[in-house]
Write a protein that holds these residues in place. Structure first.
Motif, PDB file in Angstrom:
ATOM      1  N   ALA A  31       0.815  -1.233   0.000  1.00 36.02           N
ATOM      2  CA  ALA A  31       0.000   0.000   0.000  1.00 36.02           C
ATOM      3  C   ALA A  31       0.840   1.272   0.000  1.00 36.02           C
ATOM      4  O   ALA A  31       1.439   1.612  -1.007  1.00 36.02           O
ATOM      5  N   ASP A  32       0.894   1.971   1.122  1.00 35.88           N
ATOM      6  CA  ASP A  32       1.572   3.262   1.189  1.00 35.88           C
ATOM      7  C   ASP A  32       3.090   3.147   1.144  1.00 35.88           C
ATOM      8  O   ASP A  32       3.777   4.144   0.961  1.00 35.88           O
ATOM      9  N   GLU A  33       3.622   1.968   1.308  1.00 36.98           N
ATOM     10  CA  GLU A  33       5.075   1.777   1.285  1.00 36.98           C
ATOM     11  C   GLU A  33       5.624   1.648  -0.139  1.00 36.98           C
ATOM     12  O   GLU A  33       6.831   1.577  -0.329  1.00 36.98           O
ATOM     13  N   ILE A  34       4.755   1.635  -1.131  1.00 38.39           N
ATOM     14  CA  ILE A  34       5.215   1.562  -2.520  1.00 38.39           C
ATOM     15  C   ILE A  34       6.071   2.786  -2.846  1.00 38.39           C
ATOM     16  O   ILE A  34       7.110   2.665  -3.500  1.00 38.39           O
ATOM     17  N   GLU A  35       5.683   3.947  -2.375  1.00 37.39           N
ATOM     18  CA  GLU A  35       6.470   5.150  -2.634  1.00 37.39           C
ATOM     19  C   GLU A  35       7.863   5.032  -2.018  1.00 37.39           C
ATOM     20  O   GLU A  35       8.863   5.370  -2.659  1.00 37.39           O
ATOM     21  N   THR A  36       7.951   4.524  -0.799  1.00 41.82           N
ATOM     22  CA  THR A  36       9.243   4.355  -0.133  1.00 41.82           C
ATOM     23  C   THR A  36      10.122   3.367  -0.890  1.00 41.82           C
ATOM     24  O   THR A  36      11.322   3.605  -1.069  1.00 41.82           O
ATOM     25  N   ALA A  37       9.532   2.274  -1.344  1.00 37.49           N
ATOM     26  CA  ALA A  37      10.298   1.299  -2.121  1.00 37.49           C
ATOM     27  C   ALA A  37      10.838   1.939  -3.396  1.00 37.49           C
ATOM     28  O   ALA A  37      12.000   1.729  -3.768  1.00 37.49           O
ATOM     29  N   GLY A  38      10.025   2.741  -4.066  1.00 36.98           N
ATOM     30  CA  GLY A  38      10.478   3.448  -5.260  1.00 36.98           C
ATOM     31  C   GLY A  38      11.610   4.416  -4.951  1.00 36.98           C
ATOM     32  O   GLY A  38      12.561   4.545  -5.729  1.00 36.98           O
ATOM     33  N   ASP A  39      11.519   5.086  -3.800  1.00 34.42           N
ATOM     34  CA  ASP A  39      12.589   5.996  -3.381  1.00 34.42           C
ATOM     35  C   ASP A  39      13.913   5.248  -3.224  1.00 34.42           C
ATOM     36  O   ASP A  39      14.971   5.749  -3.611  1.00 34.42           O
ATOM     37  N   ILE A  40      13.852   4.054  -2.667  1.00 36.60           N
ATOM     38  CA  ILE A  40      15.063   3.259  -2.443  1.00 36.60           C
ATOM     39  C   ILE A  40      15.636   2.757  -3.765  1.00 36.60           C
ATOM     40  O   ILE A  40      16.835   2.878  -4.025  1.00 36.60           O
ATOM     41  N   VAL A  41      14.790   2.212  -4.609  1.00 42.81           N
ATOM     42  CA  VAL A  41      15.258   1.618  -5.867  1.00 42.81           C
ATOM     43  C   VAL A  41      15.793   2.688  -6.813  1.00 42.81           C
ATOM     44  O   VAL A  41      16.748   2.435  -7.554  1.00 42.81           O
ATOM     45  N   GLN A  42      15.233   3.903  -6.768  1.00 43.89           N
ATOM     46  CA  GLN A  42      15.740   4.959  -7.659  1.00 43.89           C
ATOM     47  C   GLN A  42      17.186   5.317  -7.316  1.00 43.89           C
ATOM     48  O   GLN A  42      17.902   5.842  -8.159  1.00 43.89           O
ATOM     49  N   LEU A  43      17.633   5.031  -6.113  1.00 49.40           N
ATOM     50  CA  LEU A  43      19.038   5.222  -5.734  1.00 49.40           C
ATOM     51  C   LEU A  43      19.854   3.947  -5.931  1.00 49.40           C
ATOM     52  O   LEU A  43      21.028   4.006  -6.295  1.00 49.40           O
ATOM     53  N   ALA A  44      19.222   2.800  -5.687  1.00 46.36           N
ATOM     54  CA  ALA A  44      19.938   1.518  -5.779  1.00 46.36           C
ATOM     55  C   ALA A  44      20.392   1.210  -7.205  1.00 46.36           C
ATOM     56  O   ALA A  44      21.486   0.660  -7.399  1.00 46.36           O
ATOM     57  N   LEU A  45      19.590   1.540  -8.193  1.00 44.02           N
ATOM     58  CA  LEU A  45      19.961   1.210  -9.579  1.00 44.02           C
ATOM     59  C   LEU A  45      21.196   1.971 -10.074  1.00 44.02           C
ATOM     60  O   LEU A  45      22.122   1.351 -10.584  1.00 44.02           O
ATOM     61  N   PRO A  46      21.257   3.298  -9.940  1.00 46.57           N
ATOM     62  CA  PRO A  46      22.492   3.949 -10.371  1.00 46.57           C
ATOM     63  C   PRO A  46      23.692   3.558  -9.511  1.00 46.57           C
ATOM     64  O   PRO A  46      24.812   3.457 -10.019  1.00 46.57           O
ATOM     65  N   LEU A  47      23.468   3.303  -8.229  1.00 48.88           N
ATOM     66  CA  LEU A  47      24.562   2.849  -7.374  1.00 48.88           C
ATOM     67  C   LEU A  47      25.060   1.478  -7.834  1.00 48.88           C
ATOM     68  O   LEU A  47      26.267   1.226  -7.880  1.00 48.88           O
ATOM     69  N   THR A  48      24.147   0.598  -8.212  1.00 49.08           N
ATOM     70  CA  THR A  48      24.521  -0.712  -8.746  1.00 49.08           C
ATOM     71  C   THR A  48      25.365  -0.548 -10.013  1.00 49.08           C
ATOM     72  O   THR A  48      26.376  -1.231 -10.189  1.00 49.08           O
ATOM     73  N   ALA A  49      24.952   0.362 -10.878  1.00 53.11           N
ATOM     74  CA  ALA A  49      25.707   0.604 -12.113  1.00 53.11           C
ATOM     75  C   ALA A  49      27.112   1.099 -11.803  1.00 53.11           C
ATOM     76  O   ALA A  49      28.092   0.624 -12.398  1.00 53.11           O
ATOM     77  N   LEU A  50      27.232   2.023 -10.877  1.00 51.13           N
ATOM     78  CA  LEU A  50      28.542   2.548 -10.517  1.00 51.13           C
ATOM     79  C   LEU A  50      29.418   1.462  -9.890  1.00 51.13           C
ATOM     80  O   LEU A  50      30.582   1.308 -10.258  1.00 51.13           O
ATOM     81  N   VAL A  51      28.858   0.704  -8.966  1.00 55.54           N
ATOM     82  CA  VAL A  51      29.610  -0.382  -8.325  1.00 55.54           C
ATOM     83  C   VAL A  51      30.046  -1.416  -9.364  1.00 55.54           C
ATOM     84  O   VAL A  51      31.157  -1.952  -9.293  1.00 55.54           O
TER      85      VAL A  51
END
Length: 175
Positions: A21-41
């Motif tokens: 439910a309301d945690e979908i926004e939080t998950a999106g916030d996390i993944v929007q940082l995790a993907l570019p960080l994954t690319a850099l790593v």
């Protein structure tokens, strides 16, 4: 490559555990940082200094153009909270990481990354921070910058191979 996939899978597990439910926004916030960080790593893990330079150019350009457009277009968010809706920065960030992973290292890594980036776009619409036009613009901007700045790494072979005890990723560098 196993580290890249591990980081992506950890992001997806976190995404799944957060996606209520309301945690979908939080998950999106996390993944929007995790993907570019994954690319850099990945550029460090795979000893890819040329890829790192390409990632930094594509990500930096995506970030800059996104924020210039936000202030120039001045479109109101669907929830009325402010006028920085177009294009979606979360989506352009996530899609920049995903597009880099796919273009530089192939579809075996790129496909799960694109699925995660798609979820980020969905999370922004779900939270009423953006509409689908904002999200699509952010995605297209990121993909375009990666097309411009990133080249395929030709000395890298990645594959998903079946084995007796499951599926394993294969990584080979050509010399």
């Amino acid at each position: 490559m196993k580290k890249i996939v591990s980081i992506l899978m950890a992001s997806m597990v976190l995404l799944h555990s957060q996606a209520h439910a309301d945690e979908i926004e939080t998950a999106g916030d996390i993944v929007q940082l995790a993907l570019p960080l994954t690319a850099l790593v990945a550029t460090y893990t795979l000893d890819d200094p040329e890829g790192r330079k390409q990632f930094l150019w594509s990500f930096g350009s995506t970030f800059a153009v996104t924020h210039i457009l936000k202030r120039t277009v001045n479109k109101e968010r669907p929830d009325g909270s402010n006028t920085l809706s177009f294009p979606s920065g979360h989506t352009s960030s996530a899609m920049s990481g995903a597009a880099f992973l796919q273009k530089r290292y192939g579809w075996d890594v790129g496909l799960p990354a694109y699925l995660a980036a798609g979820f980020v776009g969905y999370s922004r619409v779900h939270a009423q921070k953006h509409d689908w036009v904002d999200v699509s613009a952010g995605a297209l901007l990121a993909i375009g910058m990666n097309e411009w700045f990133v080249s395929e790494r030709l000395d890298l072979e990645v594959g998903l191979m079946p084995s007796q005890d499951g599926w394993h990723f294969k990584l080979a560098l050509a010399f």
